[in-house]
Design an enzyme around this catalytic site. Structure first.
Site, PDB file in Angstrom:
ATOM      1  N   ASP A 175       0.808  -1.221   0.000  1.00 63.40           N
ATOM      2  CA  ASP A 175       0.000   0.000   0.000  1.00 63.40           C
ATOM      3  C   ASP A 175       0.835   1.262   0.000  1.00 63.40           C
ATOM      4  O   ASP A 175       0.328   2.349  -0.274  1.00 63.40           O
ATOM      5  CB  ASP A 175      -0.843   0.030   1.284  1.00 63.40           C
ATOM      6  CG  ASP A 175      -2.203  -0.584   1.089  1.00 63.40           C
ATOM      7  OD1 ASP A 175      -2.716  -0.545  -0.034  1.00 63.40           O
ATOM      8  OD2 ASP A 175      -2.754  -1.096   2.072  1.00 63.40           O
TER       9      ASP A 175
HETATM   10  C1  BGC Z   1       0.317   1.362   6.368  1.00 63.21           C
HETATM   11  C2  BGC Z   1       0.010   0.175   5.537  1.00 63.21           C
HETATM   12  C3  BGC Z   1      -1.460   0.150   5.288  1.00 63.21           C
HETATM   13  C4  BGC Z   1      -1.910   1.483   4.693  1.00 63.21           C
HETATM   14  C5  BGC Z   1      -3.395   1.523   4.411  1.00 63.21           C
HETATM   15  C6  BGC Z   1      -0.212   2.625   5.741  1.00 63.21           C
HETATM   16  O1  BGC Z   1       0.047   3.711   6.574  1.00 63.21           O
HETATM   17  O2  BGC Z   1       1.708   1.433   6.509  1.00 63.21           O
HETATM   18  O3  BGC Z   1       0.484  -0.985   6.153  1.00 63.21           O
HETATM   19  O4  BGC Z   1      -1.752  -0.873   4.391  1.00 63.21           O
HETATM   20  O5  BGC Z   1      -1.586   2.521   5.545  1.00 63.21           O
HETATM   21  O6  BGC Z   1      -4.142   1.772   5.533  1.00 63.21           O
HETATM   22  C1  NOJ Z   2      -1.668  -3.722   5.548  1.00 66.00           C
HETATM   23  C2  NOJ Z   2      -2.858  -3.696   4.650  1.00 66.00           C
HETATM   24  O1  NOJ Z   2      -4.009  -4.076   5.367  1.00 66.00           O
HETATM   25  C3  NOJ Z   2      -2.651  -4.634   3.458  1.00 66.00           C
HETATM   26  O2  NOJ Z   2      -3.739  -4.552   2.586  1.00 66.00           O
HETATM   27  C4  NOJ Z   2      -1.364  -4.330   2.752  1.00 66.00           C
HETATM   28  O3  NOJ Z   2      -1.186  -5.295   1.725  1.00 66.00           O
HETATM   29  C5  NOJ Z   2      -0.194  -4.328   3.705  1.00 66.00           C
HETATM   30  N1  NOJ Z   2      -0.466  -3.444   4.823  1.00 66.00           N
HETATM   31  C6  NOJ Z   2       1.103  -3.921   3.036  1.00 66.00           C
HETATM   32  O4  NOJ Z   2       1.112  -2.581   2.713  1.00 66.00           O
END
Ligand code: BGC
Ligand code: NOJ
Length: 662
Positions: free
Chosen positions: A333
């Site tokens: 993400d």
């Molecule tokens: C986090 C991710 C997460 C994304 C979406 C980011 O701040 O590091 O792990 O998937 O937010 O909520």
């Molecule tokens: C947490 C999110 O819930 C997931 O969708 C994502 O793949 C990982 N973070 C990695 O960014």
């Protein structure tokens, strides 16, 4: 002895409760009826439930106003009521309603007394409290032994559930994790996705599209009917062009408009999870279930066509290297190649313009390979050779692009950014190698013929595998790169920026299994396994039985410290990697496959596996001390060629004996 109970009630609307004090401090209401304290806020007008906090022993006092119980300037460690040694019988009108009982106990030496506190949500037909229902509930748990009976019933329910997959093997930690903790965690992730926990406030993300599809992989054997419904709910948040709402709200099942779609890996996970569901249950009828598209009211298509729409979207959205366009981000993400944010107040997840952007993802390419091959195999099973061939042709085309454009010399590139420059390449000064593209290209079958799969995994081992697990990227980014996005907003060693992002580790375990490396597979499983942290708990600082999303990497100020436990895709993937990869007990369309990849040092192991209404007792012997390869297999004493255990009669117990040795 004077005992005080204490609970704080929320006012049912989580966000309002935390922000809208001008209103919430005036709406709180309670009602007290002896030992029954009712929290009734909203009941007079629109709410059809209230909360009961009761006790099966008569109290000598109560409190319901937090300021009275705690004291205006006190903390919970010096709450006013226990300090005073008596309740003030306060009745909350607004402010923060709480529930507290005062119980005066006198016990002679050796004497015991049992009573219970009951916290319940009572459904309410009318605007006034149904005190008779409250009384009846308290009376039920006042019966001697009633609480223990209920607790035993709960325990029994879990026992029956978890009994469907149990292992006996030489490693105590593996046994403890698989048999109890990992299986209970996958139920938690399946139920809650990333919505409500200490780490997820309960008012934001809801059910993630990619998250829920992956969570399902870990627990389809436990809750197959619920998994079926979940797949249909998820598919209903797909749009007609193949993209998906990135998240949906669990109560309304509607996509989150604020975040929208544009995460270009999302739709492919639906293919992976649907195939996993059918392999587990044998229920291909789900493919014909009608499901609409979220952007076309009243539309209906069948689930199989949703899967085709997913594949078609990726094929139609490729960049100049033939790799899939990344959109806002892929599984990572925080790899936001189209965001270019300079405004600290905007979210990386939604900012930027993905229309017309050309940034490409090698991770999605690998995931596409995996999904296309899964769908092709489903078509083989459905006896549709033309569709199978069509999918395999798409697979070959993507594979050719991956091998031609995404190989960096010793590992797979991660992406091409919006300007067409490589991300995760030896030419980069930071962020030279990422784990996700190694995992997914290899799991998708890239590098199998030309040795690159093994080379990529050796690079992971050499550059990314650290004491606490495989870190996501090296070297971690030390400065903000607007062309890469949120990943570079984290301090080095945390989260996606070089933390051990645990979710990716079981993928690597599965890769080692593909390569037949049993020792490496188990080592990589244990590297992030919470049960191994008991001796290092002061550093780990998280539950030693629940997988965490992240363990700070060596570049961090607090290496080895875990965060975001419980709601992480690690749970499902760790279970899949251990049960299907290492132990090799893998559901397949035609039956249960036994294809272990264990440490050669193991002499034997035993798995009990419930599968399509049959209990398989599988004993695996390893007299030649190898990692895998089935030398001989008998089913109820009869020899079977290969490693596929054919389906037994529903309700029966089938004994499988396996000898490893190629
Ligand atoms: C986090 C991710 C997460 C994304 C979406 C980011 O701040 O590091 O792990 O998937 O937010 O909520
Ligand atoms: C947490 C999110 O819930 C997931 O969708 C994502 O793949 C990982 N973070 C990695 O960014």
């Amino acid at each position: 002895m004077t005992l005080f109970s204490y609970v704080e009630f929320c006012l049912y609307e989580a966000l309002d409760d935390m922000t809208n004090f001008q209103r919430t401090y005036s709406i709180g209401e309670v009602e007290i009826d002896g030992a029954a304290i009712y929290h009734t806020t909203g009941l007079r007008e629109r709410r059809d439930h209230c909360t009961l906090f009761g006790c099966t022993r008569e109290p000598t006092g109560f409190d319901t106003n937090r300021d009275v119980f705690v004291g205006v300037h006190n903390g919970l460690q010096e709450a006013a009521v226990p300090l005073a040694g008596r309740a003030f019988n306060s009745v909350a009108h607004g402010w923060n309603p709480v529930g507290s009982h005062q119980l005066d106990l006198r016990l002679e030496p050796g004497e015991e007394e049992t009573f219970a506190f009951v916290l319940a949500l009572l459904e309410q037909p009318g605007p006034t409290v149904d005190r008779a229902a409250g009384h009846a509930l308290l009376a039920r748990y006042a019966e001697p032994g009633a609480v223990w009976t209920a607790f035993d019933a709960l325990r029994e329910r879990w026992r029956v559930l978890l009994d469907g997959l149990q292992v006996d093997c030489p490693d105590t930690l593996v046994r403890r994790m698989l048999n109890t903790w990992n299986q209970s965690q996958v139920i938690a992730t399946f139920n809650l996705s990333r919505s409500a926990s200490l780490w997820e406030s309960g008012i934001g993300r809801g059910m993630g599209f990619r998250d829920s599809n992956q969570d399902l992989l870990g627990c389809v054997h436990l809750v197959p009917e619920r998994a079926r419904q979940r797949l249909l709910d998820l598919a209903a948040t797909q749009l007609s062009d193949g993209t998906c709402f990135h998240q949906y709200q669990p109560l309304t099942k509607k996509g989150n408009a604020e975040i929208g779609g544009g995460f270009n890996d999302d739709q492919l996970w639906l293919v992976v999870s649907t195939c996993a569901y059918i392999k587990e249950t044998g229920d291909a009828s789900i493919l014909a279930e009608p499901v609409g598209y979220a952007d076309v009211p009243g539309s209906r298509d069948d689930l199989l066509h949703h899967l085709e729409t997913s594949i078609a979207f990726t094929l139609a959205n490729r960049g100049k290297h033939g790799l899939p366009l990344i959109g806002h981000a892929d599984w990572n993400d925080c790899l936001n190649l189209n965001c270019f944010s300079t405004d600290p107040d905007e979210s990386f997840q939604t900012a930027g313009d993905v229309e017309g952007s050309r940034a490409e993802s090698a991770m999605i390419a690998g995931l596409f390979l995996y999904a296309a091959r899964e769908l092709a195999r489903l078509y083989t099973h459905l006896d549709r050779p033309e569709d199978e061939a069509r999918l395999l042709a798409a697979y070959d085309e993507m594979l050719a692009a991956v091998e031609a454009e995404a190989w960096d010399g010793a590992w797979y590139l991660r992406a091409f950014d919006a300007a067409g420059s490589p991300v995760g390449s030896h030419v980069c000064d930071e962020g030279r190698i990422f784990v996700e593209s190694q995992a997914w290209c290899v799991l998708g079958g890239a590098g199998a013929e030309n040795g690159r799969a093994r080379r990529a995994l050796e690079s992971v081992q050499e550059l990314l595998a650290k004491e606490d697990g495989v870190v996501l990227v090296q070297p971690a980014y030390t400065r903000y790169h607007p062309e890469l996005g949120e990943i570079t907003s984290y301090p080095p060693g945390y989260k996606e920026n070089g933390g051990v992002f645990c979710h990716t580790n079981p993928w690597i375990t599965l890769c080692w299994c593909l390569l037949g490396e049993g020792d490496r597979a188990l080592d990589s499983y244990l590297a992030i396994c919470p049960a191994t942290r008991e001796s290092r708990i002061e550093t780990y600082r998280s539950e030693p039985y629940a997988f965490a999303q992240m363990i700070a990497g060596p570049d961090a100020a607090t290496p080895g410290e875990a965060k975001n436990s419980w709601l992480t895709g690690t749970a499902a993937w760790a279970l899949v990697a251990l049960s299907q990869g290492i132990l090799g007990i893998r559901p397949d369309y035609g039956g249960l496959r036994v294809d272990p990849c264990i440490p050669p040092g193991w002499d034997s192991f035993h798995v009990t596996r419930r599968f399509r209404g049959v209990v398989y007792e599988i004993g695996v012997r390893n007299p030649r001390h190898v990692s895998g390869g089935v030398h001989g297999l008998t089913v109820d004493g009869r020899e079977v060629f290969g490693n596929l255990v054919p389906a037994g009669a529903v309700g029966s117990v089938v004994h499988v004996d396996v000898e490893l040795g190629g």
